[in-house]
Design a protein around this motif. Structure first.
Motif, PDB file in Angstrom:
ATOM      1  N   PHE A  67      14.965  14.423  38.286  1.00 10.31           N
ATOM      2  CA  PHE A  67      14.628  15.840  38.386  1.00 10.31           C
ATOM      3  C   PHE A  67      13.439  16.026  39.327  1.00 10.31           C
ATOM      4  O   PHE A  67      12.533  15.192  39.369  1.00 10.31           O
ATOM      5  N   THR A  68      13.432  17.151  40.026  1.00 12.33           N
ATOM      6  CA  THR A  68      12.314  17.492  40.900  1.00 12.33           C
ATOM      7  C   THR A  68      11.938  18.944  40.677  1.00 12.33           C
ATOM      8  O   THR A  68      12.786  19.839  40.775  1.00 12.33           O
ATOM      9  N   ILE A  69      10.659  19.171  40.385  1.00 12.64           N
ATOM     10  CA  ILE A  69      10.154  20.529  40.206  1.00 12.64           C
ATOM     11  C   ILE A  69       9.441  20.965  41.479  1.00 12.64           C
ATOM     12  O   ILE A  69       8.777  20.158  42.145  1.00 12.64           O
ATOM     13  N   SER A  70       9.613  22.238  41.819  1.00 11.62           N
ATOM     14  CA  SER A  70       8.934  22.787  42.988  1.00 11.62           C
ATOM     15  C   SER A  70       8.596  24.246  42.712  1.00 11.62           C
ATOM     16  O   SER A  70       9.177  24.861  41.819  1.00 11.62           O
ATOM     17  N   ARG A  71       7.681  24.782  43.473  1.00 10.96           N
ATOM     18  CA  ARG A  71       7.299  26.177  43.290  1.00 10.96           C
ATOM     19  C   ARG A  71       6.950  26.814  44.623  1.00 10.96           C
ATOM     20  O   ARG A  71       6.561  26.140  45.572  1.00 10.96           O
ATOM     21  N   ASP A  72       7.084  28.129  44.637  1.00 11.06           N
ATOM     22  CA  ASP A  72       6.672  28.940  45.791  1.00 11.06           C
ATOM     23  C   ASP A  72       5.668  29.943  45.258  1.00 11.06           C
ATOM     24  O   ASP A  72       6.044  30.909  44.590  1.00 11.06           O
ATOM     25  N   ASN A  73       4.400  29.710  45.524  1.00  8.25           N
ATOM     26  CA  ASN A  73       3.359  30.568  44.962  1.00  8.25           C
ATOM     27  C   ASN A  73       3.462  32.000  45.476  1.00  8.25           C
ATOM     28  O   ASN A  73       3.217  32.948  44.731  1.00  8.25           O
ATOM     29  N   ALA A  74       3.817  32.152  46.729  1.00  7.40           N
ATOM     30  CA  ALA A  74       3.912  33.490  47.303  1.00  7.40           C
ATOM     31  C   ALA A  74       5.029  34.300  46.652  1.00  7.40           C
ATOM     32  O   ALA A  74       4.895  35.503  46.421  1.00  7.40           O
ATOM     33  N   LYS A  75       6.131  33.623  46.339  1.00  4.28           N
ATOM     34  CA  LYS A  75       7.275  34.313  45.732  1.00  4.28           C
ATOM     35  C   LYS A  75       7.242  34.268  44.213  1.00  4.28           C
ATOM     36  O   LYS A  75       8.099  34.860  43.563  1.00  4.28           O
ATOM     37  N   LYS A  76       6.260  33.571  43.638  1.00  3.15           N
ATOM     38  CA  LYS A  76       6.136  33.448  42.185  1.00  3.15           C
ATOM     39  C   LYS A  76       7.412  32.867  41.577  1.00  3.15           C
ATOM     40  O   LYS A  76       7.940  33.392  40.583  1.00  3.15           O
ATOM     41  N   THR A  77       7.907  31.832  42.184  1.00  6.17           N
ATOM     42  CA  THR A  77       9.121  31.193  41.678  1.00  6.17           C
ATOM     43  C   THR A  77       8.877  29.706  41.429  1.00  6.17           C
ATOM     44  O   THR A  77       8.025  29.083  42.074  1.00  6.17           O
ATOM     45  N   VAL A  78       9.643  29.170  40.497  1.00  2.00           N
ATOM     46  CA  VAL A  78       9.630  27.737  40.234  1.00  2.00           C
ATOM     47  C   VAL A  78      11.077  27.287  40.105  1.00  2.00           C
ATOM     48  O   VAL A  78      11.929  28.022  39.604  1.00  2.00           O
ATOM     49  N   HIS A  79      11.347  26.085  40.595  1.00  2.00           N
ATOM     50  CA  HIS A  79      12.701  25.568  40.591  1.00  2.00           C
ATOM     51  C   HIS A  79      12.726  24.189  39.961  1.00  2.00           C
ATOM     52  O   HIS A  79      11.728  23.458  39.988  1.00  2.00           O
ATOM     53  N   LEU A  80      13.889  23.834  39.427  1.00  2.00           N
ATOM     54  CA  LEU A  80      14.083  22.497  38.882  1.00  2.00           C
ATOM     55  C   LEU A  80      15.404  21.963  39.418  1.00  2.00           C
ATOM     56  O   LEU A  80      16.468  22.459  39.037  1.00  2.00           O
ATOM     57  N   GLN A  81      15.309  21.014  40.321  1.00  2.00           N
ATOM     58  CA  GLN A  81      16.498  20.361  40.839  1.00  2.00           C
ATOM     59  C   GLN A  81      16.833  19.196  39.919  1.00  2.00           C
ATOM     60  O   GLN A  81      16.022  18.287  39.758  1.00  2.00           O
ATOM     61  N   MET A  82      18.020  19.228  39.353  1.00  2.00           N
ATOM     62  CA  MET A  82      18.428  18.209  38.386  1.00  2.00           C
ATOM     63  C   MET A  82      19.606  17.437  38.954  1.00  2.00           C
ATOM     64  O   MET A  82      20.686  18.013  39.153  1.00  2.00           O
ATOM     65  N   ASN A  83      19.390  16.175  39.233  1.00  2.00           N
ATOM     66  CA  ASN A  83      20.430  15.304  39.773  1.00  2.00           C
ATOM     67  C   ASN A  83      20.820  14.246  38.746  1.00  2.00           C
ATOM     68  O   ASN A  83      20.081  13.985  37.801  1.00  2.00           O
ATOM     69  N   SER A  84      21.970  13.646  38.968  1.00  2.00           N
ATOM     70  CA  SER A  84      22.445  12.580  38.081  1.00  2.00           C
ATOM     71  C   SER A  84      22.350  12.985  36.615  1.00  2.00           C
ATOM     72  O   SER A  84      21.827  12.241  35.772  1.00  2.00           O
TER      73      SER A  84
END
Length: 117
Positions: A67-84
């Motif tokens: 899994f990889t977590i990322s965020r965009d502070n300007a857009k106030k978003t957070v994502h979770l890429q879940m593989n395997s």
């Protein structure tokens, strides 16, 4: 008032991928950490991953390398890429927001992720 809205859950087969997204709205002054928790069926809620404003990340051992977590502070978003993905990843996933990574102050409504074997 802070509001978190998640999207991206669904049903997949083991080995496949999913990407969860969360959009925050409202006043986020002083809020540093965004993250994802999950609650598997019949189990307690557990931390999956967190990320601070300056990009420091923390992962549960069970998802490291997948899994990889990322965020965009300007857009106030957070994502979770879940593989395997594995069947044991099946859970309701919650987006969180808080002053500290491990003490969320706000929770989303949750999105279901189901991984079939």
């Amino acid at each position: 008032q802070v509001r978190l809205v998640e999207s991206g859950g669904g049903l997949v087969q083991a080995g496949e991928s999913l990407r969860l997204s969360c959009a925050a709205s409202g006043s986020l002054f002083g809020i540093n950490a965004m993250g994802w928790y999950r609650q598997p069926p019949g189990k307690q809620r557990e931390l999956v991953a967190t990320i601070t404003t300056d990009g420091r990340t923390n992962y549960a051992d069970s998802v490291k390398g997948r899994f990889t977590i990322s965020r965009d502070n300007a857009k106030k978003t957070v994502h979770l890429q879940m593989n395997s993905l594995k069947p044991e990843d099946t859970a309701v996933y919650y987006c969180t927001l808080g002053l500290l990574p491990t003490t969320p102050n706000y929770w989303g409504q949750g999105t279901q992720v189901t991984v079939s074997s």
